[in-house]
Design a protein around this motif. Sequence first.
Motif, PDB file in Angstrom:
ATOM      1  N   ASP A  57      12.898  23.298  78.236  1.00  0.00           N
ATOM      2  CA  ASP A  57      13.367  22.499  77.144  1.00  0.00           C
ATOM      3  C   ASP A  57      14.017  21.216  77.902  1.00  0.00           C
ATOM      4  O   ASP A  57      14.339  21.343  79.183  1.00  0.00           O
ATOM      5  CB  ASP A  57      14.587  23.658  76.943  1.00  0.00           C
ATOM      6  N   LYS A  58      14.519  20.187  77.131  1.00  0.00           N
ATOM      7  CA  LYS A  58      14.963  19.044  77.646  1.00  0.00           C
ATOM      8  C   LYS A  58      16.291  19.185  78.636  1.00  0.00           C
ATOM      9  O   LYS A  58      16.321  18.648  79.484  1.00  0.00           O
ATOM     10  CB  LYS A  58      15.461  18.103  76.367  1.00  0.00           C
ATOM     11  N   ASP A  59      16.916  20.097  78.141  1.00  0.00           N
ATOM     12  CA  ASP A  59      18.295  20.206  78.820  1.00  0.00           C
ATOM     13  C   ASP A  59      18.237  21.311  79.889  1.00  0.00           C
ATOM     14  O   ASP A  59      19.401  21.851  80.485  1.00  0.00           O
ATOM     15  CB  ASP A  59      19.547  20.053  77.944  1.00  0.00           C
ATOM     16  N   THR A  60      17.170  21.992  80.205  1.00  0.00           N
ATOM     17  CA  THR A  60      17.031  22.979  81.290  1.00  0.00           C
ATOM     18  C   THR A  60      16.416  22.262  82.333  1.00  0.00           C
ATOM     19  O   THR A  60      15.458  21.483  82.401  1.00  0.00           O
ATOM     20  CB  THR A  60      16.080  24.142  81.031  1.00  0.00           C
ATOM     21  N   SER A  61      17.116  22.591  83.427  1.00  0.00           N
ATOM     22  CA  SER A  61      16.561  21.613  84.736  1.00  0.00           C
ATOM     23  C   SER A  61      15.898  22.710  85.669  1.00  0.00           C
ATOM     24  O   SER A  61      15.724  24.057  85.269  1.00  0.00           O
ATOM     25  CB  SER A  61      17.857  21.480  85.616  1.00  0.00           C
ATOM     26  N   GLY A  62      15.035  22.318  86.592  1.00  0.00           N
ATOM     27  CA  GLY A  62      14.254  23.135  87.360  1.00  0.00           C
ATOM     28  C   GLY A  62      12.843  22.938  87.647  1.00  0.00           C
ATOM     29  O   GLY A  62      12.130  21.903  87.364  1.00  0.00           O
ATOM     30  N   ILE A  63      12.226  24.155  88.370  1.00  0.00           N
ATOM     31  CA  ILE A  63      10.948  23.719  88.699  1.00  0.00           C
ATOM     32  C   ILE A  63       9.810  24.058  87.749  1.00  0.00           C
ATOM     33  O   ILE A  63       9.947  24.904  86.896  1.00  0.00           O
ATOM     34  CB  ILE A  63      10.759  24.817  90.309  1.00  0.00           C
ATOM     35  N   MET A  64       8.709  23.278  87.762  1.00  0.00           N
ATOM     36  CA  MET A  64       7.583  23.368  86.773  1.00  0.00           C
ATOM     37  C   MET A  64       6.373  22.961  87.505  1.00  0.00           C
ATOM     38  O   MET A  64       6.556  22.191  88.481  1.00  0.00           O
ATOM     39  CB  MET A  64       7.748  22.823  85.747  1.00  0.00           C
ATOM     40  N   VAL A  65       5.225  23.199  87.297  1.00  0.00           N
ATOM     41  CA  VAL A  65       3.882  22.823  87.677  1.00  0.00           C
ATOM     42  C   VAL A  65       3.162  22.368  86.765  1.00  0.00           C
ATOM     43  O   VAL A  65       3.222  22.827  85.411  1.00  0.00           O
ATOM     44  CB  VAL A  65       3.245  24.223  88.293  1.00  0.00           C
ATOM     45  N   ALA A  66       2.295  21.120  86.955  1.00  0.00           N
ATOM     46  CA  ALA A  66       1.494  20.514  86.153  1.00  0.00           C
ATOM     47  C   ALA A  66       0.004  20.763  86.982  1.00  0.00           C
ATOM     48  O   ALA A  66      -0.021  20.659  88.052  1.00  0.00           O
ATOM     49  CB  ALA A  66       1.906  19.326  86.060  1.00  0.00           C
ATOM     50  N   ALA A  67      -0.847  20.717  86.065  1.00  0.00           N
ATOM     51  CA  ALA A  67      -2.500  20.732  86.851  1.00  0.00           C
ATOM     52  C   ALA A  67      -2.893  19.273  86.877  1.00  0.00           C
ATOM     53  O   ALA A  67      -2.796  18.281  86.322  1.00  0.00           O
ATOM     54  CB  ALA A  67      -3.309  21.508  85.830  1.00  0.00           C
ATOM     55  N   ARG A  68      -3.603  19.114  87.966  1.00  0.00           N
ATOM     56  CA  ARG A  68      -4.023  17.832  88.308  1.00  0.00           C
ATOM     57  C   ARG A  68      -5.797  17.918  88.156  1.00  0.00           C
ATOM     58  O   ARG A  68      -6.592  16.720  88.296  1.00  0.00           O
ATOM     59  CB  ARG A  68      -3.799  17.361  89.742  1.00  0.00           C
ATOM     60  N   SER A  69      -6.302  19.027  88.086  1.00  0.00           N
ATOM     61  CA  SER A  69      -7.758  19.113  87.976  1.00  0.00           C
ATOM     62  C   SER A  69      -7.994  20.358  86.752  1.00  0.00           C
ATOM     63  O   SER A  69      -7.259  21.101  86.501  1.00  0.00           O
ATOM     64  CB  SER A  69      -8.300  19.599  89.294  1.00  0.00           C
ATOM     65  N   LEU A  70      -9.234  20.158  86.233  1.00  0.00           N
ATOM     66  CA  LEU A  70      -9.713  21.202  85.320  1.00  0.00           C
ATOM     67  C   LEU A  70      -9.633  22.466  85.718  1.00  0.00           C
ATOM     68  O   LEU A  70      -9.357  23.577  85.221  1.00  0.00           O
ATOM     69  CB  LEU A  70     -10.918  20.847  84.740  1.00  0.00           C
ATOM     70  N   VAL A  71      -9.859  22.699  87.068  1.00  0.00           N
ATOM     71  CA  VAL A  71     -10.064  23.906  87.645  1.00  0.00           C
ATOM     72  C   VAL A  71      -8.709  24.522  87.762  1.00  0.00           C
ATOM     73  O   VAL A  71      -8.405  25.631  87.314  1.00  0.00           O
ATOM     74  CB  VAL A  71     -10.438  23.842  89.155  1.00  0.00           C
ATOM     75  N   ALA A  72      -7.672  23.842  88.294  1.00  0.00           N
ATOM     76  CA  ALA A  72      -6.270  24.205  88.157  1.00  0.00           C
ATOM     77  C   ALA A  72      -5.656  24.452  86.959  1.00  0.00           C
ATOM     78  O   ALA A  72      -5.233  25.602  86.558  1.00  0.00           O
ATOM     79  CB  ALA A  72      -5.636  23.273  88.923  1.00  0.00           C
ATOM     80  N   HIS A  73      -6.019  23.704  85.821  1.00  0.00           N
ATOM     81  CA  HIS A  73      -5.529  23.990  84.464  1.00  0.00           C
ATOM     82  C   HIS A  73      -5.985  25.323  83.912  1.00  0.00           C
ATOM     83  O   HIS A  73      -5.350  25.949  83.376  1.00  0.00           O
ATOM     84  CB  HIS A  73      -6.181  22.815  83.604  1.00  0.00           C
ATOM     85  N   THR A  74      -7.319  25.534  84.172  1.00  0.00           N
ATOM     86  CA  THR A  74      -7.790  26.840  83.771  1.00  0.00           C
ATOM     87  C   THR A  74      -7.324  28.072  84.341  1.00  0.00           C
ATOM     88  O   THR A  74      -6.740  28.996  83.860  1.00  0.00           O
ATOM     89  CB  THR A  74      -9.440  26.767  84.102  1.00  0.00           C
ATOM     90  N   SER A  75      -6.971  27.773  85.719  1.00  0.00           N
ATOM     91  CA  SER A  75      -6.440  29.027  86.385  1.00  0.00           C
ATOM     92  C   SER A  75      -4.957  29.031  85.974  1.00  0.00           C
ATOM     93  O   SER A  75      -4.557  30.387  85.901  1.00  0.00           O
ATOM     94  CB  SER A  75      -6.437  28.504  87.844  1.00  0.00           C
TER      95      SER A  75
END
Length: 325
Positions: free
Chosen positions: A140-158
């Motif tokens: 959420d907008k006002d929640t802080s902290g760690i998150m992951v984003a994919a940079r490749s299709l392989v990573a996105h699928t996984s």
Amino acid sequence: MSSENRITASFVVPPELSDRRLDQAAAELMPEHSRSRLQNWIKSGALTVNGQTRKPRDKVMLDDHIELDAEPEVQVSWEAEDITLDIVYEDEHLLVINKPAGLVVHPAAGHAAGTLVNALLNYAPEVENLPRAGIVHRLDKDTSGIMVAARSLVAHTSLVDQLQTRTMGREYDAVVVGALTGGATVDAPIGRHPRERKKMAVVASGKPAVTHYRLAERFAAHTHVRCKLESGRTHQIRVHMAHVKHPLVGDPLYGGRLRLPKGTTEELREALAAFNRQALHARQLTLEHPETGEILSWEVPMPEDMQVLLKALRKHVEDLANDAY
């Protein structure tokens, strides 16, 4: 199943989605893709049911096999923006970020710019070829902290697969109203609030949602808890803790009016009144690397505003103890 240059997925229709429209069922099963994109895939034959092409409005039945095999395409028309990112880890597949409170993750009505997606497009332009620009889960907008984003299709699928199979570990720090005596599990379905459109609620027709919480530190009338998610519903921790009558400190949607316990000092009153976001921080993320299979884990400390809040709560306990003598 993943492929370097295809977007693939396979599902068996569960009981709760039986007799739903195909486009609705697909949206429930693949929330990382937009409804319009899923409808286009259905119409083009990239998304099939039991190997057959269907219309978006056709109903699906229990145990139907939904298969997706689509070409990636440039997914976004959002602008890249030079917004500073606090990067915890990166390689060719992953970008792990410590998101500050106040930063919106995804462009939407009222937030077309200045979001994490705009920042990602600037820092890693290759994400424009991925669904939702590589975003697989949100804070959420006002929640802080760690998150992951994919940079490749392989990573996105996984990563999507890890979220769906609940093998991605996520732990949060939260400060709640009330002195809890022990940890517990909240197992209660979450759906849209029946009357207030901006809110979620525990409703019988909601999606299954499970939150485990344990005590980290107890104060006079508040508790610092650590929450682990089994599911990732919108506002899940906020809704579940409010449901068990221990809403998050500062939560503008689910916290109700500011409640000050008996014996609250002026100092604590000011600290609580000044904390005007939900006291929630994503502290830890554990996942399997999409290429190597290695289990990776990262942790980020609580931001200053939450540390100041905890310090004020600790001081209040000390003040009460001193007054007792």
